[in-house]
Design a protein around this motif. Structure first.
Motif, PDB file in Angstrom:
ATOM      1  N   ILE A  62      69.956  39.397 -91.694  1.00  0.00           N
ATOM      2  CA  ILE A  62      69.723  40.596 -90.892  1.00  0.00           C
ATOM      3  C   ILE A  62      70.407  41.777 -91.587  1.00  0.00           C
ATOM      4  O   ILE A  62      71.594  41.691 -91.936  1.00  0.00           O
ATOM      5  N   HIS A  66      76.461  44.205 -88.412  1.00  0.00           N
ATOM      6  CA  HIS A  66      76.987  42.993 -87.763  1.00  0.00           C
ATOM      7  C   HIS A  66      77.063  41.845 -88.775  1.00  0.00           C
ATOM      8  O   HIS A  66      77.990  41.032 -88.735  1.00  0.00           O
ATOM      9  N   ASN A  83      73.681  32.314 -82.969  1.00  0.00           N
ATOM     10  CA  ASN A  83      73.041  33.200 -81.986  1.00  0.00           C
ATOM     11  C   ASN A  83      71.671  32.599 -81.664  1.00  0.00           C
ATOM     12  O   ASN A  83      70.729  32.697 -82.452  1.00  0.00           O
ATOM     13  N   SER A  85      69.276  33.433 -79.990  1.00  0.00           N
ATOM     14  CA  SER A  85      68.071  34.274 -79.931  1.00  0.00           C
ATOM     15  C   SER A  85      67.561  34.647 -81.328  1.00  0.00           C
ATOM     16  O   SER A  85      66.536  35.315 -81.454  1.00  0.00           O
ATOM     17  N   VAL A  86      68.251  34.213 -82.376  1.00  0.00           N
ATOM     18  CA  VAL A  86      67.784  34.489 -83.744  1.00  0.00           C
ATOM     19  C   VAL A  86      66.837  33.371 -84.175  1.00  0.00           C
ATOM     20  O   VAL A  86      67.233  32.207 -84.261  1.00  0.00           O
TER      21      VAL A  86
HETATM   22  C1  LIG Z   1      71.744  37.956 -81.261  1.00  0.00           C
HETATM   23  O1  LIG Z   1      70.628  38.346 -82.045  1.00  0.00           O
HETATM   24  C2  LIG Z   1      69.839  39.339 -81.432  1.00  0.00           C
HETATM   25  C3  LIG Z   1      68.578  39.501 -82.275  1.00  0.00           C
HETATM   26  O2  LIG Z   1      68.899  39.817 -83.600  1.00  0.00           O
HETATM   27  C4  LIG Z   1      70.661  40.608 -81.330  1.00  0.00           C
HETATM   28  O3  LIG Z   1      69.907  41.634 -80.717  1.00  0.00           O
HETATM   29  C5  LIG Z   1      71.902  40.319 -80.500  1.00  0.00           C
HETATM   30  O4  LIG Z   1      72.745  41.447 -80.516  1.00  0.00           O
HETATM   31  C6  LIG Z   1      72.654  39.142 -81.059  1.00  0.00           C
HETATM   32  N1  LIG Z   1      73.719  38.784 -80.152  1.00  0.00           N
HETATM   33  C7  LIG Z   1      74.974  38.669 -80.527  1.00  0.00           C
HETATM   34  C8  LIG Z   1      75.959  38.261 -79.466  1.00  0.00           C
HETATM   35  O5  LIG Z   1      75.331  38.851 -81.682  1.00  0.00           O
END
Ligand SMILES: *[C@@H]1O[C@H](CO)[C@@H](O)[C@H](O)[C@H]1NC(C)=O
Length: 291
Positions: A62, A66, A83, A85-86
């Motif tokens: 990414i 971060h 994570n 959601s990735v």
């Molecule tokens: C997890 O990944 C999503 C998608 O890239 C991002 O929007 C989100 O901030 C992330 N969450 C954390 C806790 O890093």
């Protein structure tokens, strides 16, 4: 600013700058100066933003601070995060590739080095974490496949182990002179997770490609060397020592070599790779006492 803090700031900044070496000229460097929480100079680096689907790795790269950020203390940090959601495999991480390319020149020595440390999580919390400082042949950006493009791994570690691996990949897959997918490598014990200087030197002073060499060092310690004659194929040697190359810095997660992360694997800064500088040098006039 108080005088003492000024002096401290100057000495800290100097400590992170690429060193000047007598008998070497600096061709290119990045000392990763800039504000904390920002991306590195995108004139110098392509910041990868995709799931690359190589080696059965888990991370999606990414292009966000971060995952890839300047620390504010003249370093670059690449940080893996668990994570869910990735997509597709639940981890994000950082990878940068230099826009800059260079070709080791005939008649001189060329030296690529970086000053690198690892995050402070215990080794038992790093199953699957796979940091790397390496080079690929620029021909991969122009249609040549892997490993014909050539790959030189200046430093890799897996699973937090204090073993630094230096490796070439070349020729054909599978097999070939580089015994793919293993490559031809050497290794060295790393004293601790703190700052070590990792370097390779191409020596093209021999006058024939068979006599040329590539050598790997941790700090000043030689731990791997390949010679043209061992590769015994002019085109394959050229892919490693005569053609344009670019730098890569990344932290992979999981994959064929380290195996998957497990329940003890911890994410975040404690599992990062931090880089104080990357620099390229060429010998001004070769002498055996240069190092
Ligand atoms: C997890 O990944 C999503 C998608 O890239 C991002 O929007 C989100 O901030 C992330 N969450 C954390 C806790 O890093």
């Amino acid at each position: 600013m108080h005088l003492w803090s000024l002096i401290f700031t100057l000495s800290a900044a100097l400590a992170w700058s690429p060193p000047s070496y007598s008998n070497w000229q600096t061709l290119w460097s990045d000392a990763f100066n800039g504000p904390s929480g920002t991306l590195p100079d995108q004139g110098n680096w392509n910041i990868i933003n995709r799931y690359m689907n190589v080696n059965n790795e888990w991370e999606t790269y990414i292009a966000s601070p971060h995952e890839v950020q300047l620390s504010g203390g003249s370093t670059l940090q690449m940080v893996p995060w668990r994570n869910s959601s990735v997509m597709p495999r639940g981890w994000s991480s950082g990878r940068v590739e230099s826009v800059y390319t260079f070709t080791p020149q005939p008649g001189v020595r060329t030296m690529a080095e970086g000053l690198i440390r690892f995050g402070s999580h215990p080794i038992t919390a790093k199953q699957g974490i796979w940091p790397a400082f390496w080079l690929l042949g620029d021909s991969i950006r122009h249609g040549t496949g892997w490993p014909a493009c050539g790959e030189l791994d200046i430093l890799e570690t897996v699973n937090g182990q204090l073993t630094g691996h230096g490796t070439i990949h070349c020729g054909v897959f599978p097999g070939g002179v580089c015994n793919e997918p293993l490559g031809r490598g050497g290794k060295v014990a790393i004293p601790n997770q703190e700052w070590q200087r990792w370097r390779i030197i191409w020596d093209r002073t021999a006058g024939s490609w068979e006599g040329e060499s590539i050598s790997w060092y941790m700090n000043e310690q030689l731990f791997h060397r390949v010679v043209g004659a061992e590769i015994a194929d002019a085109a394959v040697w050229a892919s490693l020592a005569h053609k344009p190359l670019f730098f890569i810095l990344n932290v992979a997660v999981g994959g064929d070599w380290p195996g998957p992360p497990n329940g003890d694997t911890r994410d975040g800064y404690g599992s990062m790779m931090e880089v104080a500088y990357v620099a390229l040098y060429a010998s001004a006039g070769w002498s055996k006492s240069d190092l």
